[in-house]
Design a protein around this motif. Structure first.
Motif, PDB file in Angstrom:
ATOM      1  N   PHE A  13       3.985  19.242  92.027  1.00 59.42           N
ATOM      2  CA  PHE A  13       3.504  18.347  93.063  1.00 59.42           C
ATOM      3  C   PHE A  13       3.138  19.173  94.476  1.00 59.42           C
ATOM      4  N   VAL A  14       2.001  19.023  94.898  1.00 66.81           N
ATOM      5  CA  VAL A  14       0.990  19.361  95.765  1.00 66.81           C
ATOM      6  C   VAL A  14       1.473  18.861  97.227  1.00 66.81           C
ATOM      7  N   ALA A  15       1.471  19.593  98.351  1.00 62.51           N
ATOM      8  CA  ALA A  15       1.647  18.511  99.577  1.00 62.51           C
ATOM      9  C   ALA A  15       0.117  17.963  99.810  1.00 62.51           C
ATOM     10  N   PRO A  16       0.273  17.793 101.155  1.00 62.01           N
ATOM     11  CA  PRO A  16      -2.050  17.418 102.250  1.00 62.01           C
ATOM     12  C   PRO A  16      -1.928  18.961 102.096  1.00 62.01           C
ATOM     13  N   ASP A  17      -0.747  19.331 102.531  1.00 61.42           N
ATOM     14  CA  ASP A  17      -0.973  21.345 103.056  1.00 61.42           C
ATOM     15  C   ASP A  17      -1.239  22.096 102.742  1.00 61.42           C
ATOM     16  N   GLY A  18      -0.955  21.791 101.300  1.00 62.51           N
ATOM     17  CA  GLY A  18      -1.255  22.959 100.156  1.00 62.51           C
ATOM     18  C   GLY A  18      -0.019  23.078  99.695  1.00 62.51           C
ATOM     19  N   GLY A  61       5.435   8.979  97.742  1.00 65.24           N
ATOM     20  CA  GLY A  61       6.042  10.627  97.961  1.00 65.24           C
ATOM     21  C   GLY A  61       4.866  10.579  99.046  1.00 65.24           C
ATOM     22  N   ARG A  62       3.767  10.462  99.154  1.00 65.03           N
ATOM     23  CA  ARG A  62       2.508  11.304  99.732  1.00 65.03           C
ATOM     24  C   ARG A  62       2.216  12.429  99.716  1.00 65.03           C
ATOM     25  N   GLN A  63       2.461  12.836  98.012  1.00 64.30           N
ATOM     26  CA  GLN A  63       1.488  14.082  97.613  1.00 64.30           C
ATOM     27  C   GLN A  63       1.341  13.677  96.228  1.00 64.30           C
ATOM     28  N   PHE A  64       0.319  14.985  96.222  1.00 68.34           N
ATOM     29  CA  PHE A  64      -0.500  14.738  94.951  1.00 68.34           C
ATOM     30  C   PHE A  64      -0.075  15.436  93.548  1.00 68.34           C
ATOM     31  N   CYS A  65       0.085  14.786  92.135  1.00 65.36           N
ATOM     32  CA  CYS A  65       0.719  15.624  91.031  1.00 65.36           C
ATOM     33  C   CYS A  65      -0.591  15.640  90.245  1.00 65.36           C
ATOM     34  N   VAL A  66      -0.157  17.684  89.976  1.00 58.89           N
ATOM     35  CA  VAL A  66      -1.228  17.918  89.367  1.00 58.89           C
ATOM     36  C   VAL A  66      -1.271  18.656  87.777  1.00 58.89           C
ATOM     37  N   VAL A  67      -1.743  18.003  86.990  1.00 63.49           N
ATOM     38  CA  VAL A  67      -0.950  18.679  85.327  1.00 63.49           C
ATOM     39  C   VAL A  67      -2.419  19.476  84.956  1.00 63.49           C
ATOM     40  N   PHE A  68      -1.366  20.627  83.366  1.00 62.13           N
ATOM     41  CA  PHE A  68      -2.778  20.799  82.758  1.00 62.13           C
ATOM     42  C   PHE A  68      -1.794  21.702  82.178  1.00 62.13           C
TER      43      PHE A  68
END
Length: 195
Positions: free
Chosen positions: A33-38, A11-18
């Protein structure tokens, strides 16, 4: 609080959990989800029930655009104890039903999950989940091998029960040896006899 992140290669994205503290007794887990551009997208609660989930960790599956999120949660079987739970989230935002990966026992609670993936398409994308079993006077580290959406494949003790151990950490797979998948698991320990 207690954030963790992984990269979703397909998916070319980060998954952030908290953690998100809902009340003094209820902690929920949120992800986005966070794209490479933020750019942030597809925010969703991983848990938003009266049961408290905490200490989330996440790892990606290279087979599909999905991640596996693990956390410790209120035990259904042993009130006052904690289980290790998981939930898969696809890169398109879909959440699968939560699973209890490891239940607390009569004499122990489960805490501090850590997760890594083998990174292999041929295995179907297995995850190693390390966690603490918290007894009355010590902690031990165990692990399970899981598919993420299915039942546990294997369970074993990582080391001696004569040590007080904590803070497990799991790396992504480092390669294979003799057809077996390898993970790197680290932890802190204290000798029960010498302190």
């Amino acid at each position: 609080t207690k954030p963790d992140a992984t990269y979703d290669w397909r998916g070319r994205q980060f998954c952030v959990v908290f953690e998100e503290h809902f009340s003094g007794t209820d902690v929920d887990v949120f992800s986005w989800f966070v794209a490479p551009d933020g750019t942030i997208s597809l925010g969703a609660y991983v848990d938003q029930t009266a049961a408290s989930w905490s200490s989330p960790r996440v790892s990606g599956n290279v087979l599909s655009s999905s991640v596996l999120i693990v956390a410790e949660a209120d035990s259904v079987t042993f009130p006052g104890s904690r289980d290790i739970v998981s939930r898969t989230r696809n890169g398109n935002g879909m959440l699968y039903a939560p699973n209890v990966v490891v239940s607390a026992g009569v004499d122990y609670s489960c805490a501090s999950p850590a997760i890594g993936t083998d990174g292999e398409i041929s295995s179907g994308g297995l995850f190693l989940i390390a966690y603490n079993r918290v007894y009355a006077n010590r902690r031990s580290i165990y692990y399970v091998i899981s598919t993420g959406v299915g039942p546990v494949v294997d369970r074993a003790l990582v080391f001696s029960l004569n040590l007080d151990t904590s803070a497990p950490a799991v790396s992504a797979m480092s390669g294979t040896c003799c057809g077996a998948y390898e993970y790197v698991v680290g932890w802190a320990e204290r000798d029960m006899n010498t302190g």
